[in-house]
Design a protein around this motif. Structure first.
Motif, mmCIF file in Angstrom:
data_model
loop_
_atom_site.group_PDB
_atom_site.id
_atom_site.type_symbol
_atom_site.label_atom_id
_atom_site.label_comp_id
_atom_site.label_asym_id
_atom_site.label_seq_id
_atom_site.Cartn_x
_atom_site.Cartn_y
_atom_site.Cartn_z
ATOM 1 N N UNK A 109 0.849 -1.189 0.000
ATOM 2 C CA UNK A 109 0.000 0.000 0.000
ATOM 3 C C UNK A 109 0.884 1.238 0.000
ATOM 4 N N UNK A 110 1.528 1.503 -1.108
ATOM 5 C CA UNK A 110 2.464 2.618 -1.206
ATOM 6 C C UNK A 110 1.751 3.949 -0.999
ATOM 7 N N UNK A 111 2.488 4.886 -0.419
ATOM 8 C CA UNK A 111 1.954 6.225 -0.223
ATOM 9 C C UNK A 111 1.743 6.899 -1.574
ATOM 10 N N UNK A 112 0.705 7.691 -1.679
ATOM 11 C CA UNK A 112 0.428 8.442 -2.899
ATOM 12 C C UNK A 112 1.646 9.302 -3.244
ATOM 13 N N UNK A 113 2.183 9.174 -4.468
ATOM 14 C CA UNK A 113 3.357 9.967 -4.857
ATOM 15 C C UNK A 113 3.169 11.469 -4.641
ATOM 16 N N UNK A 114 1.981 11.977 -4.891
ATOM 17 C CA UNK A 114 1.719 13.408 -4.686
ATOM 18 C C UNK A 114 1.822 13.770 -3.205
ATOM 19 N N UNK A 115 1.420 12.853 -2.333
ATOM 20 C CA UNK A 115 1.545 13.096 -0.902
ATOM 21 C C UNK A 115 3.007 13.120 -0.487
ATOM 22 N N UNK A 116 3.809 12.243 -1.071
ATOM 23 C CA UNK A 116 5.240 12.243 -0.770
ATOM 24 C C UNK A 116 5.891 13.548 -1.203
ATOM 25 N N UNK A 117 5.544 14.027 -2.391
ATOM 26 C CA UNK A 117 6.097 15.294 -2.863
ATOM 27 C C UNK A 117 5.682 16.442 -1.949
ATOM 28 N N UNK A 118 4.452 16.408 -1.466
ATOM 29 C CA UNK A 118 3.988 17.461 -0.556
ATOM 30 C C UNK A 118 4.790 17.457 0.737
ATOM 31 N N UNK A 119 4.954 16.288 1.343
ATOM 32 C CA UNK A 119 5.683 16.213 2.609
ATOM 33 C C UNK A 119 7.158 16.571 2.436
ATOM 34 N N UNK A 120 7.711 16.233 1.280
ATOM 35 C CA UNK A 120 9.108 16.565 1.001
ATOM 36 C C UNK A 120 9.276 18.008 0.548
ATOM 37 N N UNK A 121 8.155 18.720 0.401
ATOM 38 C CA UNK A 121 8.168 20.130 0.007
ATOM 39 C C UNK A 121 8.849 20.316 -1.345
#
Length: 416
Positions: A109-121
């Motif tokens: 259940x991989x994290x949504x790529x867009x969510x990763x980009x958001x958290x990584x700023x």
């Protein structure tokens, strides 16, 4: 937006939870123990996991760390329940945390790529989205500084490239180099990049070269014809075709270079294929010299002949580190045929062999099911005892994760 986030305190940390006595984190001290107050604070450079609580405003929020919950200044992109690793940039008078690393999520259940980009700023354009998807395939977590280094390197490669390069090939190479802690210098990348052309492209090039040589009736390219015959006849000599042999005047590499300089070669696609192979072989040699440092996997190619066409298997062998058994794996693809493209990964770990196939349709799975008994009999004839034989559509990442927990035995487990 700033890369760092500040956590501020009125005069001392606002302590909410006091269930631990860890000396690595800020914690409230009783008035009578003022001499120990500073010893309980986080150290500059320390990595700490924090979960975001309620936001106070666009700059401040409550964050929960193992020693409690504190008012914190964080990047405005972070939201409630985000959990990630931070690096301590400053500890007094304010606790300043910088986003350090995020998990790519559970294997199924991989994290949504867009969510990763958001958290990584990081900006969420197509380029960064493609890169983060590639990192999700290869890593369980992503460090922000590593991501920024890859972005910078891709930009430099694009600026210094004199011809079109497939983005995916650049991603594959520089991520592998970063994993191996190799310097991401443009000069080294340009020398190694020819190695990361797809197996499909290499196979296509071999067939174009063979078609040209096969049409020649003057025996001018007799040596190349013999080399292709070795592949077709499955001669052991075929395994040396992609080796760099500067001293051998009739090696595959020297014959390709000679053909490339010949005026007989006018077709654009053929010339491109000759350049591809002639650049690939020295790139492979350089890569394998570096692999002796045990930082990157050894690679080699095995050509083979199947139903009238030439293909290659790319073998990537992870060298075994001291005291640890790493999987030995290889990849290959079948770019043509009625079944569409078929790509396979084979992993061998201790006494376990696993085969993963990706195909355009279910014809391959049906064929494996039909010939399952014949395959087991063939393995028995080679004295390979089969403890278990499965055909499934489970996620590859789930299966790969099992490798690390499998104990060695007297038989092979084969999972397709």
């Amino acid at each position: 937006m700033s890369d760092t986030s500040n956590i501020s305190f009125p005069s001392s940390p606002i302590r909410v939870n006091a269930e631990t006595n860890s000396k690595n984190y800020y914690q409230h001290q009783p008035p009578l123990k003022k001499k120990n107050k500073r010893g309980a604070k986080l150290r500059v450079g320390e990595i700490v996991r924090a979960t975001i609580g309620d936001r106070i405003d666009s700059e401040f929020a409550f964050v929960q760390i193992p020693t409690g919950t504190f008012k914190a200044k964080i990047t405005q992109n972070l939201r409630r329940n985000d959990s990630l690793l931070f690096k301590v940039i400053e500890s007094n008078p304010q606790l300043i945390l910088k986003v350090y690393e995020v998990s790519t999520g559970a294997k199924n259940n991989s994290t949504d790529p867009l969510e990763l980009l958001r958290m990584l700023d990081v900006v969420d354009d197509n380029f960064h989205l493609n890169l983060i998807n590639k990192l999700i395939e290869k890593r369980n977590s992503i460090r922000r500084d590593d991501l920024l280094e890859l972005v910078k390197t891709c930009t430099l490669v694009d600026e210094h490239s004199s011809h079109d390069i497939r983005q995916e090939e650049v991603f594959d190479l520089i991520i592998e180099m970063q994993d191996g802690k190799l310097p991401l210098s443009i000069n080294l990348i340009k020398k190694l990049l020819p190695l990361y052309v797809s197996e499909d492209k290499i196979s296509e090039g071999l067939n174009l070269i063979f078609d040209f040589v096969n049409q020649d009736k003057s025996n001018k390219y007799q040596k190349l014809s013999e080399l292709f015959a070795d592949i077709e006849q499955n001669s052991y000599r075929k395994n040396n075709i992609f080796k760099m042999s500067l001293g051998d005047s009739d090696s595959f590499y020297s014959e390709i270079k000679a053909l490339l300089s010949s005026s007989d070669v006018e077709q654009k696609r053929l010339r491109e294929s000759l350049h591809l192979i002639s650049d690939l072989i020295p790139s492979l040699g350089l890569w394998n010299i570096i692999s002796f440092t045990r930082k990157i996997p050894l690679q080699y190619f095995i050509p083979y002949f199947f139903e009238g066409d030439y293909y290659i298997i790319r073998v990537k062998q992870r060298l075994i580190a001291s005291g640890k058994d790493d999987p030995v794996s290889f990849y290959f693809s079948m770019p043509y045929g009625s079944s569409g493209q078929v790509r396979a990964r084979v992993s061998a770990f201790q006494n376990q062999l696993k085969v993963y196939l990706v195909a355009a349709n279910d014809k391959i799975l049906n064929a494996l099911s039909e010939y399952q008994s014949e395959l087991k009999e063939s393995l028995d004839q080679e004295n390979v005892g089969v403890l278990e034989f499965q055909l499934s559509l489970d996620e590859i990442r789930d299966e790969l994760s099992d490798i690390n927990t499998t104990h060695s035995g007297d038989h092979f487990t084969i999972v397709v």
